[in-house]
Design a protein around this motif. Structure first.
Motif, mmCIF file in Angstrom:
data_model
loop_
_atom_site.group_PDB
_atom_site.id
_atom_site.type_symbol
_atom_site.label_atom_id
_atom_site.label_comp_id
_atom_site.label_asym_id
_atom_site.label_seq_id
_atom_site.Cartn_x
_atom_site.Cartn_y
_atom_site.Cartn_z
ATOM 1 N N LEU A 231 59.881 -17.249 22.907
ATOM 2 C CA LEU A 231 60.339 -15.943 23.379
ATOM 3 C C LEU A 231 59.454 -14.855 22.788
ATOM 4 N N GLU A 232 59.170 -13.869 23.594
ATOM 5 C CA GLU A 232 58.458 -12.674 23.117
ATOM 6 C C GLU A 232 59.295 -11.462 23.484
ATOM 7 N N VAL A 233 59.696 -10.713 22.462
ATOM 8 C CA VAL A 233 60.489 -9.500 22.676
ATOM 9 C C VAL A 233 59.855 -8.356 21.904
ATOM 10 N N PRO A 234 60.125 -7.115 22.266
ATOM 11 C CA PRO A 234 59.622 -5.985 21.477
ATOM 12 C C PRO A 234 60.125 -6.068 20.040
ATOM 13 N N SER A 235 59.261 -5.798 19.082
ATOM 14 C CA SER A 235 59.605 -5.947 17.669
ATOM 15 C C SER A 235 60.805 -5.104 17.279
ATOM 16 N N GLU A 236 60.953 -3.944 17.885
ATOM 17 C CA GLU A 236 62.053 -3.065 17.506
ATOM 18 C C GLU A 236 63.415 -3.575 17.978
ATOM 19 N N THR A 237 63.433 -4.582 18.866
ATOM 20 C CA THR A 237 64.705 -5.141 19.336
ATOM 21 C C THR A 237 65.077 -6.415 18.584
ATOM 22 N N LEU A 238 64.372 -6.705 17.506
ATOM 23 C CA LEU A 238 64.568 -7.954 16.776
ATOM 24 C C LEU A 238 64.706 -7.663 15.287
ATOM 25 N N ASP A 239 65.681 -8.307 14.640
ATOM 26 C CA ASP A 239 65.880 -8.177 13.200
ATOM 27 C C ASP A 239 65.739 -9.559 12.576
ATOM 28 N N VAL A 240 64.670 -9.737 11.783
ATOM 29 C CA VAL A 240 64.438 -11.025 11.128
ATOM 30 C C VAL A 240 64.870 -10.995 9.672
#
Length: 627
Positions: free
Chosen positions: A288-297
């Motif tokens: 999966l590739e999503v915009p970084s700002e929509t992901l919390d690692v």
């Protein structure tokens, strides 16, 4: 009042942090290989000894570090990945916490050699329990080499809780696979106790999967691809017919980072709706590739848990993508509308002359003849109905598909009345309201084989239905388990060697369990990654060897088993394959033996795999079927 709150020393704080970050040798492997990837390495070598308990060494050709950076890298919360909190939402690297090296150095002996790109002299640092014991110049090739020895030497409780070498090696290989799948452009080498397990060149994703899991995987893969404003999905799923009973080869990646998510796993399984058997799991490699700002690692120190801003929408897109891929690549049946609507004829039929259909009529056949008319014609010939026993028929005027009234003889009339009396006697019995489920009757009890794999046994309370394969499996399992504990199971030498292709990691697991496998009756040698069997257990027929090996490989590869569980699973796989005799008719003696032997077992109600072997049907239930 005296103060009681004070700062902990750094070494104690690092040991506490290590409890979350470093849980086992595989955690060290994960953190060090991720650092090598972040350093821009194009080739990474991983060498482990004794499942990582003795030594773990990572060698890369990355950009290296300066003398100051090399020393600072072992300080807690020291990192080159982020500089501000806002950077957490634009991460492009694997690590960012700055805890890994400090945690590792707190519980092991660490030796690091590194040289900065473009420099002639590098630096060598030795650390034990968070204390730097030496730092000096060194000469080495480009990149960094880190050796971690005597893991948990100062935390004996944690070391005692480590599993066996087989289990810990399995976890290390799994971490290695995750990173190798994330970066197919990077070359990797994995060795255990000096034996090369993987030597992977830079390649595309499909070849990387095949290199890791065996060449047989190539024909199992179905590509998936979907791109929306919310998410881009790529990767491969495995065809439904290759689903397994155990979880394995199930990988999710987001922005080149492995993660686990049961919610998205459910989306994948839903995409296989009605295409896989219940309690089976499909394999997949989904990116999966999503915009970084929509992901919390930044959820857990292990970084295998992530949070998506719009997980529900991604769930729906992922499920639809799986369904589309399975349909697009003809996994489901399809119609060919371009094919000519005509019958396909063989070459022999196409070349033969066309003949006009003929209708044959028997002018002597009379359906209104009585049995007395037929009695006189029996001398013209004989026939049989139902396989050569029973009633006699006559002449050429009766075909196999015709009916003819026959005069029964005296013996047949006597048999008829005898059967009628028995039926009438049974019908006079009144079903009891209290159903008794007694032990099985003696061998003289009436028995009947139904549909080849079911045995119907008459008992006082009604009827007992026995699953023949499961009963045989229970009997054989008990015999093998008893024999295995006393002496090795006898093997049979094969006239021709039996070859079985195996993955590199599966080969490692096979060798790790070689002692038990030899006691089962297997004998083998290797031709690269091909298992060449010269002997198999004596009760195992050659046609079921593959089934047995598939089950054994799946269990030793994907399950964490202690010694007792391992013996159970190995003998279970062998007994299931050895009793897989379908469509076999049993003699009366075999039926009696099966029932007698089955009820000698303490666990006669269930097979070794937990499936029900028998069920009692009461007389009341039998009569209810006719009401």
């Amino acid at each position: 009042m005296s103060e009681v709150i004070r700062l902990l020393p750094d070494n104690i704080a690092n040991q506490i942090a290590a409890g979350e970050v470093i849980q086992r040798p595989a955690s060290v492997v994960k953190e060090l290989i991720e650092n090598a990837v972040d350093a821009g390495a194009t080739k990474i070598e991983l060498h482990i000894k004794d499942a990582g308990k003795t030594s773990i060494q990572i060698i890369d050709d990355g950009k290296g570090m300066s003398e100051t950076d090399a020393r600072m890298s072992f300080e807690r919360h020291a990192t080159s990945k982020i500089t501000a909190a806002a950077d957490l939402f634009t991460l492009k690297t694997k690590g960012f916490r700055g805890e890994a090296l400090a945690s590792i150095a707190a519980i092991a002996h660490v030796e690091m050699e590194t040289i900065e790109e473009g420099e002639q002299v590098g630096t060598k640092i030795e650390i034990a329990g968070s204390k730097i014991t030496s730092q000096e110049p060194c000469s080495r090739a480009k990149g960094t080499s880190i050796s971690v020895k005597n893991l948990f030497f100062n935390v004996p409780a944690r070391r005692n809780f480590l599993k066996s070498d087989n289990v810990e090696t399995k976890h290390i290989v799994e971490e290695f696979n995750r990173i190798a799948l994330t970066h197919p452009e990077v070359g990797f080498v994995l060795s255990h106790n000096g034996n090369i397990i993987h030597s992977l060149d830079s390649a595309g994703l499909r070849k990387r999967i095949v290199d890791l899991f065996g060449r047989n995987f190539n024909n199992k893969l179905v590509p998936i691809e979907e791109e929306t404003d919310l998410v881009k999905i790529t990767g491969f799923i495995v065809k439904p017919e290759f689903s397994k009973k155990t979880r394995g080869e199930q990988y999710f990646f987001v922005n080149n980072r492995f993660f686990k998510d049961s919610y998205f796993h459910h989306a994948v399984v839903s995409g296989y709706d009605n295409l896989i058997a219940p309690k089976h799991f499909p394999s997949y490699f989904i990116y999966l590739e999503v915009p970084s700002e929509t992901l919390d690692v930044n959820v857990h120190p292990t970084k295998t848990e992530v949070k998506f801003e719009d997980g529900r929408s991604i769930y729906s897109i992922l499920r639809s993508t799986i369904k589309l891929a399975l349909g697009k690549y003809n996994i489901a049946p399809s119609l060919d509308f371009e094919h000519e609507p005509q019958f396909d004829l063989s070459i022999e039929q196409q070349n033969s002359p066309i003949r006009q259909p003929e209708v044959k009529v028997d002018p002597t056949f009379n359906p209104f003849k009585t049995s007395s008319d037929a009695a006189g014609s029996t001398s013209s010939g004989t026939g049989s109905f139902g396989g050569g026993s029973g009633f006699s028929g006559s002449g050429s005027s009766v075909s196999s598909n015709s009916f003819k009234s026959l005069r029964p003889n005296k013996e047949e009339w006597e048999d008829f009345y005898k059967i009628t009396e028995e039926v009438e006697q049974e019908e006079t019995e009144v079903p009891s309201n209290e159903i008794q489920y007694e032990e099985p009757l003696k061998s003289s009890t009436h028995k009947m084989q139904l549909h080849r794999n079911l045995l119907l046994v008459q008992v006082k309370s009604g009827a007992l239905l026995v699953h023949i394969n499961r009963a045989n499996e229970r009997i054989l399992y008990d015999d093998l388990m008893e024999q295995f504990m006393l002496s090795p199971i006898a093997g049979q030498q094969l006239m021709f060697p039996y070859e079985y292709n195996i993955q590199a990691t599966q080969k490692l697991e096979w060798e790790n369990n070689s002692t038990h496998l030899k006691r089962l009756g297997f004998d083998w040698n290797w031709q690269n990654n091909t298992l060449v069997l010269s002997s198999v257990p004596s009760m195992l027929e050659v046609e079921y060897v593959t089934q047995c090996l598939d089950a054994i490989i799946e269990k030793i590869t994907h399950q964490d088993l202690d010694k007792g569980e391992l013996v159970h699973e190995l003998i279970l796989s062998l007994s299931a394959a050895a009793t897989n005799h379908k469509n076999r008719t049993l003699s009366e003696e075999e039926m009696n033996y099966l029932v007698d032997r089955l009820f000698q077992s303490e666990q006669h109600q269930y097979s070794p795999s937990g499936k029900k072997i028998m069920n009692t049907i009461s007389i009341e239930e039998l009569y209810n079927y006719l009401s």
